[in-house]
Design a protein around this motif. Structure first.
Motif: not given
Length: 66
Positions: A44-61
């Protein structure tokens, strides 16, 4: 679309490896129920980190597209 599929497969594989690493680390030292709980928490913690990275990538794009 092809890029998203590759990212999805790699995220799933990373979560599987994370869960297996926890199993290898604590398997046999604790009860099976405790091991399952630890694996679940780690995934669950790993999925949260992956979700945070996805959000960051989408925001930067979206910022680069402006």
């Amino acid at each position: 679309m092809k890029e998203a599929l590759i990212y999805l497969i790699s995220a799933i594989a990373s979560l599987i490896v994370l869960g297996y690493s926890v199993h290898i680390l604590i398997g046999g030292m604790v009860s099976e129920q405790t091991e399952t709980i630890a694996i679940t928490i780690a995934m669950i913690a790993g999925a949260g980190v992956i979700g945070w990275m996805v959000r960051d990538v989408l925001r930067r794009r979206s910022q680069q597209g402006e």
